[in-house]
Each structure stands twice: as C-alpha cells, then as structure tokens.
Design an enzyme around this catalytic site. Structure first.
Site, PDB file in Angstrom:
ATOM      1  N   GLU A 120      32.197 -57.656 100.495  1.00 41.19           N
ATOM      2  CA  GLU A 120      31.486 -56.590 101.207  1.00 41.19           C
ATOM      3  C   GLU A 120      32.312 -56.036 102.360  1.00 41.19           C
ATOM      4  O   GLU A 120      32.135 -54.878 102.750  1.00 41.19           O
ATOM      5  CB  GLU A 120      30.140 -57.100 101.752  1.00 41.19           C
ATOM      6  CG  GLU A 120      29.043 -57.073 100.711  1.00 41.19           C
ATOM      7  CD  GLU A 120      27.640 -57.278 101.279  1.00 41.19           C
ATOM      8  OE1 GLU A 120      27.495 -57.626 102.474  1.00 41.19           O
ATOM      9  OE2 GLU A 120      26.683 -57.112 100.510  1.00 41.19           O
TER      10      GLU A 120
ATOM     11  N   HIS B 255      39.210 -76.003  82.485  1.00 42.84           N
ATOM     12  CA  HIS B 255      38.902 -76.087  81.051  1.00 42.84           C
ATOM     13  C   HIS B 255      38.154 -74.848  80.570  1.00 42.84           C
ATOM     14  O   HIS B 255      37.611 -74.842  79.470  1.00 42.84           O
ATOM     15  CB  HIS B 255      38.090 -77.362  80.784  1.00 42.84           C
ATOM     16  CG  HIS B 255      38.850 -78.592  81.148  1.00 42.84           C
ATOM     17  ND1 HIS B 255      39.515 -79.373  80.222  1.00 42.84           N
ATOM     18  CD2 HIS B 255      39.104 -79.145  82.355  1.00 42.84           C
ATOM     19  CE1 HIS B 255      40.124 -80.361  80.848  1.00 42.84           C
ATOM     20  NE2 HIS B 255      39.898 -80.249  82.152  1.00 42.84           N
TER      21      HIS B 255
ATOM     22  N   LYS C 161      19.907 -49.674  95.189  1.00 43.18           N
ATOM     23  CA  LYS C 161      18.552 -49.723  95.764  1.00 43.18           C
ATOM     24  C   LYS C 161      17.826 -48.401  95.535  1.00 43.18           C
ATOM     25  O   LYS C 161      16.652 -48.394  95.176  1.00 43.18           O
ATOM     26  CB  LYS C 161      18.615 -49.999  97.268  1.00 43.18           C
ATOM     27  CG  LYS C 161      19.047 -51.409  97.611  1.00 43.18           C
ATOM     28  CD  LYS C 161      18.960 -51.623  99.118  1.00 43.18           C
ATOM     29  CE  LYS C 161      19.666 -52.883  99.530  1.00 43.18           C
ATOM     30  NZ  LYS C 161      19.846 -52.989 100.984  1.00 43.18           N
TER      31      LYS C 161
HETATM   32  O1  PA5 Z   1      26.207 -58.729 104.983  1.00 40.38           O
HETATM   33  C1  PA5 Z   1      25.192 -58.038 104.941  1.00 40.38           C
HETATM   34  O2  PA5 Z   1      24.846 -57.334 105.902  1.00 40.38           O
HETATM   35  C2  PA5 Z   1      24.273 -58.037 103.729  1.00 40.38           C
HETATM   36  O3  PA5 Z   1      24.796 -58.727 102.676  1.00 40.38           O
HETATM   37  C3  PA5 Z   1      22.933 -58.628 104.097  1.00 40.38           C
HETATM   38  O4  PA5 Z   1      23.106 -59.927 104.575  1.00 40.38           O
HETATM   39  C4  PA5 Z   1      21.961 -58.669 102.913  1.00 40.38           C
HETATM   40  O5  PA5 Z   1      21.899 -57.433 102.289  1.00 40.38           O
HETATM   41  C5  PA5 Z   1      20.564 -59.062 103.386  1.00 40.38           C
HETATM   42  O6  PA5 Z   1      20.085 -58.156 104.329  1.00 40.38           O
HETATM   43  P1  PA5 Z   1      18.866 -58.475 105.273  1.00 40.38           P
HETATM   44  O7  PA5 Z   1      19.172 -59.660 106.078  1.00 40.38           O
HETATM   45  O8  PA5 Z   1      18.698 -57.244 106.094  1.00 40.38           O
HETATM   46  O9  PA5 Z   1      17.674 -58.711 104.367  1.00 40.38           O
END
Ligand code: PA5
Length: 442
Positions: A284, A305, A419
C-alpha cells in the site's frame, strides 16, 4: 535489535551503483527525518516507541485485567488491513502454535473478510466461550469490520444484556469522526484513539496493536522498548544504518536490475503473518503511480516444495529478503535409531533447528546461483522486544524506500476503486445512480 546482511546481493550489483543508491537513501532519510516530504502529516508513527505515555500503556493493560476478572475466554478482534495485521502478526508469533493460552483469553480475528461461513463458524466458537470484542477501524466506516461488528454486537447484547455487553466491547477509532466513534459514544464503550497522524498500516504500536496484544497476555512494554531501541539505531544517518541499506538495495535491484518482485521469506510458521503485515506495509505504501516492487512471501521450508521451483528457475523477476531467527526457544533433538530404515542416523543428535538453518543456507546459495539476489534481516529470537524492533525497522525502511522510489508512502488512493463498485452493486445510499452502469459491464 535487527541486524541486516547484503552479501547475497554482491554477485548482482556493482558497488558504485550501490553507493549511488545509498546517496539516494540518504536524501530520502533527510526528507523523512525533516518531515518535508509528501504525506508528512502521517509521520506520528516515528515517535510512538518513545512517546507512548504510561497512562496509555496502563489503559491497555487495564482492559486485559478487567476482562480477566470478568472471566472472558474469547476475544474477537474486528478490523481489516492495518487495523488487524500487526496484532495478528504479534499474537501468532508469540502464541503456542497448538495449545490454547492458560490464564489469558484466546484472541481470534474477524471483519477482515466477508465470508459468511467464517462468521458463522466464529459464532459457533463464541457460543461456547465467554466472549468480548475489540472493534478497530480508524475511519470508522469500513464495510467488512462494520458488518462483523453489527453481528457480534447483537450477539453480545442478546447473550449478556445491553449494559453488560457494553462492558465487553472496546472500540479503537478516530478521536472525533466516523460511524464507529458515534456508536461508541452513544453506547458508552471504552474507547481508544487511533492518532490522526498515524496511518493504518503504520499503527501496530498504537492502541490498534497494543490493546489486542496486551489482552492476549503479551508484554507491550517490551514491544515498545524493542521498537525504541531500534529507533535509536535507525536515527543515525550512516551507510551502516540497516533501514538505509535495505531501502537502497531494494531500489537498486528494482530500478537497475529489473527485479519487480520482492519475496519476504520466513523459516518459522510463527512468522507467516509477519509477511502478511509486511506485504500490506510495502504494497500500500509503494504500489501507486504505476510504480512499486510487488511484495510477495513464502513460508519455508514448506514453500520450497511448492514455490521453490519457480524461484529457482522461473522468470528472473524477483529478489528475496529472508527473515532470519538466530535462536529457537524450544529444543527438539533428532534421536538415533538402531535400524535406521529412514536413513536419518546422520542427523542423530542434531537439533531440528540446525536442519532448518542448513536448509536456509543451502537455499540461499541455490537461489543466488539461480539469479535471485538475497538480503537478510535477523532477529535473535521471537519475542516482544524483537518484534517491536522488526516492526519499526520495516516501517522506517518503508518510508525511506518509498521516497527513493518517488511516491507518497502514506496514502492509498487505489483502495477506493473496488469499494465504489461494491457500494453501487450493494445499492448503498448515494451510490445507486451508478448501479445500472456497473451491472451493464458484467
Ligand atoms: O493502511 C491503511 O490505512 C488501510 O489498510 C487501513 O488500515 C484499512 O483499510 C482499514 O481501515 P480502517 O481502520 O479505517 O477500517
């Protein structure tokens, strides 16, 4: 503390090129230290190890003690992405692989998928145990945890009554905004704050990680201390700084040697979720603007393996970063056998960990021969302190590395795309006007 080795890259890179990338990493280090780069409003994670107040640590431990007193046997941690992977990693690493903990609740995770069977089966378990819930969402609006929480909230209220259910729920979310914050305030749940300036995937040392890890019975003070010691080491701008070395080499391998995939390699099933946490952190943070190294993982020796063939002889697109654990904390010695029908007497008297270490070394040499550069991140053993150190090491290196790559490490605009489609397909209010257009495409 983390130690770092680069010798497995020597056959693939020129020292002058490496020196040039260390210079780039120095520049990125300055940007991160001076907070002058893109995303600089999300740098709160840098000082968490040394600036987490005693009152917050105590509050996390109070949840543990309160639920112990109430006889809670099962804690369901509801969250997704950065709101679960750090805690899941630490708890998996520190827990006995097979025996349920004594004196502490079993900690399980929900809200990280939309599988009906998963939730139904977890509910089967909850019905057998005295249950509490930690619900974590920084935004407070994420669908997967919201669905799981609605189901568990209803279950707790029906089982224990509304007031007692509220005492079995802890919410970890934004200080002011989001549906979860509103709900928690209205229902009177104990609430912890995810700091505004810490993104989800950098939040393991906030209450997001600390509360579940404390409730599971592990030492969050040692976790923070390990991270603080690592931080001290990584504050020094030098060519010996492990985060600078890692950031420099992975960018060099990517940009100059055509390596598009990095595989995090573990040799202990306890660390499988370290790889999952790492994949989110790097995926990310770096995968945007058409750039980035694809983060993958293997769990050896099992995956030798399965994926071993590809890594040895398939497309030459990858390099490996091995997480080495120096010491096993348990002893299992291979015995001698008079008949030796399995022909294993050559290993008699050896620790299983010795075989693991030789498999690791043999694989390193084979993969280097096969054209796969290798780096190594080592910790002494799997404990809270070393986990704190390795979390902090990878976070710091990620910030530096992404700035070398030229992307903002602290946003994730791409995660919104699915989303929007899902909301339109589910006919969420505000998205219905897009439903027909999406249905025509499928
Ligand atoms: O790193 C990030 O910001 C995302 O991966 C969030 O952790 C994830 O989408 C969960 O979001 P939230 O804590 O708002 O539910």
């Amino acid at each position: 503390m983390v130690t770092f080795k680069l010798d497995g890259c020597n056959p693939f890179v020129k020292q002058d090129d490496y020196a040039a990338y260390v210079q780039k990493a120095f520049e990125a280090f300055d940007v991160l230290r001076d907070e002058t780069g893109e995303g600089n409003d999300f740098l709160g994670w840098k000082t968490l190890p040394s600036e987490t107040p005693e009152s917050l640590i105590q509050a996390c431990e109070d949840v543990r003690d309160d639920w112990k007193e109430k006889g809670v046997e099962l804690v369901v941690v509801i969250g997704i992405g950065g709101s679960y992977l750090g805690a899941k990693c630490a708890i998996e690493a520190l827990s006995h692989a097979f025996v349920r903990p004594e004196g502490h609740p079993q900690v399980v995770f929900a809200g990280n998928n939309l599988s009906e069977e998963y939730l139904a089966e977890l509910m089967d378990l909850a019905k057998l145990r005295s249950t509490a819930v930690i619900v974590i969402s920084k935004s407070g609006t994420t669908t997967e945890p919201a669905v799981a929480f609605r189901i568990f909230k209803e279950y707790l209220e029906q089982t224990y009554g509304k007031p007692a259910a509220a005492e079995r729920i802890v919410a970890i979310t934004d200080a002011k905004k989001g549906a979860l914050k509103t709900l928690a305030t209205q229902e009177g749940y104990k609430t912890f704050v995810v700091p505004d300036n810490v993104g989800g995937r950098f939040s393991v040392l906030t209450p997001v990680g600390l509360v579940p890890i404390a409730v599971a019975g592990y030492d969050i003070r040692a976790l923070l201390k390990g991270a603080a010691e690592e931080r001290e080491a990584l504050l020094v701008k030098s060519a010996d700084n492990a985060a600078i070395q890692y950031a420099a080499m992975r960018n060099l391998l990517h940009s100059e040697c055509g390596k598009a995939v990095e595989i995090l390699v573990t040799y202990n099933p306890k660390l499988t979720f370290l790889a999952e946490w790492w994949k989110q952190l790097y995926g990310e943070s770096e995968g945007k603007d058409g750039k980035g190294i694809f983060p993958a993982s293997v769990a050896n020796t099992a995956d030798l393996h399965s994926m071993g063939q590809f890594i040895q002889e398939g497309s030459r697109v990858m390099f490996e970063t091995v997480v080495n654990v120096e010491k096993s904390q348990r002893d299992v010695v291979i015995g001698a056998d008079f008949q030796n029908l399995d022909q294993l007497n050559y290993l008699a008297g050896q620790h299983v960990n010795h075989c693991n270490a030789m498999a690791q070394l043999g694989t390193k040499l084979a993969h280097i021969d096969g054209g796969v550069p290798q780096m190594e991140v080592s910790i002494e053993k799997i404990d809270e302190s070393n986990l704190g150190a390795i979390f902090y090491f990878f976070e710091m290196a990620c910030g530096i590395s992404a700035y070398v790559l030229g992307v903002n490490p602290f946003n994730q605009p791409g995660v919104e795309a699915y989303k929007k489609n899902m909301f339109a397909l589910l006919r969420k209010p505000g998205y219905e006007d897009q439903t027909e257009a999406i249905l025509k495409r499928i």
